[in-house]
Design an enzyme around this catalytic site. Sequence first.
Site, PDB file in Angstrom:
ATOM      1  N   ASP A 247     -10.125   1.901  -3.484  1.00 30.05           N
ATOM      2  CA  ASP A 247     -10.508   1.449  -2.171  1.00 30.05           C
ATOM      3  C   ASP A 247     -11.960   1.485  -2.231  1.00 30.05           C
ATOM      4  OD1 ASP A 247      -7.900   1.112  -0.926  1.00 30.05           O
ATOM      5  OD2 ASP A 247      -8.121   3.478   0.056  1.00 30.05           O
TER       6      ASP A 247
ATOM      7  N   ASP B 165       0.479  -1.277  -0.171  1.00 28.06           N
ATOM      8  CA  ASP B 165      -0.153  -0.090  -0.436  1.00 28.06           C
ATOM      9  C   ASP B 165       0.948   1.575  -0.329  1.00 28.06           C
ATOM     10  OD1 ASP B 165      -2.573   1.694   0.006  1.00 28.06           O
ATOM     11  OD2 ASP B 165      -3.454   0.409   1.777  1.00 28.06           O
TER      12      ASP B 165
END
Length: 766
Positions: A532, A462
């Site tokens: 996301d 990430d």
Amino acid sequence: MIWTGNGIFILQTGQTGYAFRTAQGGVLQHLYYGRRLPRTEDYLLAPVTLNQPGNALLDGGSCREDLLQEAGTAGWGDLRQSLVEVRLPDGGRACDFHFSHFERPASAAPEGLPAAVGGETLKVVLKERSHDVYLELYYTVFEETDVIVRWCRLVNDSAETVWVERLMSTQLDLPADDYDLITFRGAWAREMDLVRQNLEGQLCWSSSAGVSSNRCNPFAMVCRRDAGEEHGDVWALNLLYSGNHLGTAERSAYSAIRLTQGIGGLCWQLLPGSFFDTPQAVMTYSPQGFGGISRQMHPFVRRHIVRGYWQDRERPVLVNSWEALYFKVSARRVTQLARSAKEIGAELLVLDDGWFKGRSSDDRALGDWTADRKKLPDGLASLAKDVKAQGVDFGLWVEPEMVSENSDLFRAHPDWILGHRDQAIGRNQYVLDLTRPEVCRYVTETMRSLLYEADIRYIKWDMNRILGDTFTPSLPAVRQGEAAHRYVLGLYSILRELTEAFPQVLFESCASGGNRFDLGMLCYMPQIWASDNTDASCRARIQWGYSYGYPQSVLGCHVSDAPNHQTLRRTPLESRFSVAAIGLLGYEMDPGVLSADRRQRIREQIETYKARRRLFQFGQMYRCPCPDGETLTVTVAEDGSEAAAVHFVALNAANPAQHPLRLRGLAPEKTYRLANRPAEVRMKDFGSLVNYMAPIRIRAGSLVESVADRVVKLPADQLELTASGAALCAGGFWPVQPFGGTGFNEGTRLMKDFDSRLYFLSEVEG
């Protein structure tokens, strides 16, 4: 194929041709980029240059302002955006590069940067008129995918320092015509909005966020005004780069079009005896509209960008812990989640954020990559073993480029951050300074230790903030313009070491969804978390945007709970699956807390996906015509023997008009059996309308309604038909009649808001 002779260079792929030549004074004149032509002589029908009053003219009266070129420069009468701008030792910027020679290297790639694999390469060398500075232009032809890759190297063979203020990876000049520019813009959780605008004046697509950015993807297209999905001339560009990028599209005073693409915001000190390499840029052309571009870009990415163990290997179905646990991680909860993941048929359990020392919220502990012994008393290795004992593999979330101020790493090395201490920060974290070798070594060794410590089969990498302040104390003041690019070079060095050391680990680039969705990352990590936002309605649009330039085999797509955690929208479970199936399927929820019938439904979804996994992940995807508010995609197997189509409807309409669903990509001569995956129909979907038929009064939300909802099974619409591929593409097929307020029976298709149908096609004899 590359042909050279008499100062002429012709690059041909299976369907396209690209040509340029040395013109007066050694300038490289661009001749043509379009359909492949049958004769060499056909490429030489070059436009005549104009000599208008007020132009800057060169020796012999020639003018560069409307000349189609390969490497435009500033200061010599060409007022358009240039490929290269160099500040010479005397401060002047009027560089003039002329043809020197060409070579045919067996291979060539920019140093320290990712590169496409394979192809046939041409190297053309230009020399600056008055200085020993050379511009090397590299062209690599990928014949079977109709793609040309370009990049540049600037070499300083002089005795003095020069400054590189602009060096693009590619330049494409197109003759005068009416063109549109298509870019893909957005933000976090709403990536890849398609923007089409008429190309007048100067337009650009770019990122100054230090990453390729969810604000504007590097992929872009230019097309003739009349181009559409399956017709018209389209040219596409993309960049193998994960940092600041700049693409420009400009109509000149004489209506010619110049496209450039490369690194944005660059200022580089080029010392004597050194060189600077640009990232590779991808170019492709199709006369078959945007669909033709996709059918060239998709196999190019699969065959020449993604590489190694996972290049052609089917990806596992996973369950991710984030929306199930958030930071409330414990060994017991993770093991239970692994058990429920196995029960629904998943193959991989990914432990997301919250597992490492002191990580109870997003304002602490980044950089301290050891297991939190309060949460995981026996450590990661033991946890991975326990997860494996449940019958699924173990994956792990990391964010190695970041550091929290409240962390042991920051307390030990406060000078390791990129930028000044007082800066705008995102998600309570600083960026580590990857321009520094010692920081890169720390990240590499820390991640290497994790992967050696435990049986980790998957890494979710990430990166949850942009690069704001890119100051680095590792460079003097006059060289701070190099910091953003040096950060990317540092990142690539880390990824190269780790992926070479652990070739069978499945790495996924996350980067806050599409914040770093680019071909550069795909050279190291074979898949990317697309957004996301897991809301099915949003994802249908987001994935539609990605599909223009990227194959579904690189798109991480998850089914999440309802109401959705990003939009609070409730969408049918079947729609969430249908949309996520157009990619790499995962589940962002805790199956263990669902009802038995929900778990059974998900189990059936995963079985359906696994049975056609290769089709879903590696089939060729087509975007099909549909009314506004709907999307229809079809994925077709390479041999045309099977296909899957997903029809998604955003908002239901009363008494809707009927229209056929016209597919694309099917083999016209083949005969197919088409059938839909049965949707789920429940009594609760009808609310008080059930009282129209019910023998007793049923109140919404009552125990009676809940019991009836479990016991009474309503018929799902079922469509089966047999037709040729030609018929299904030309005329289409008619779905089952939708519910319109006039009753419900076996012959009714109940399409709620944000609902979908998944259709399967298989070849039959006759």
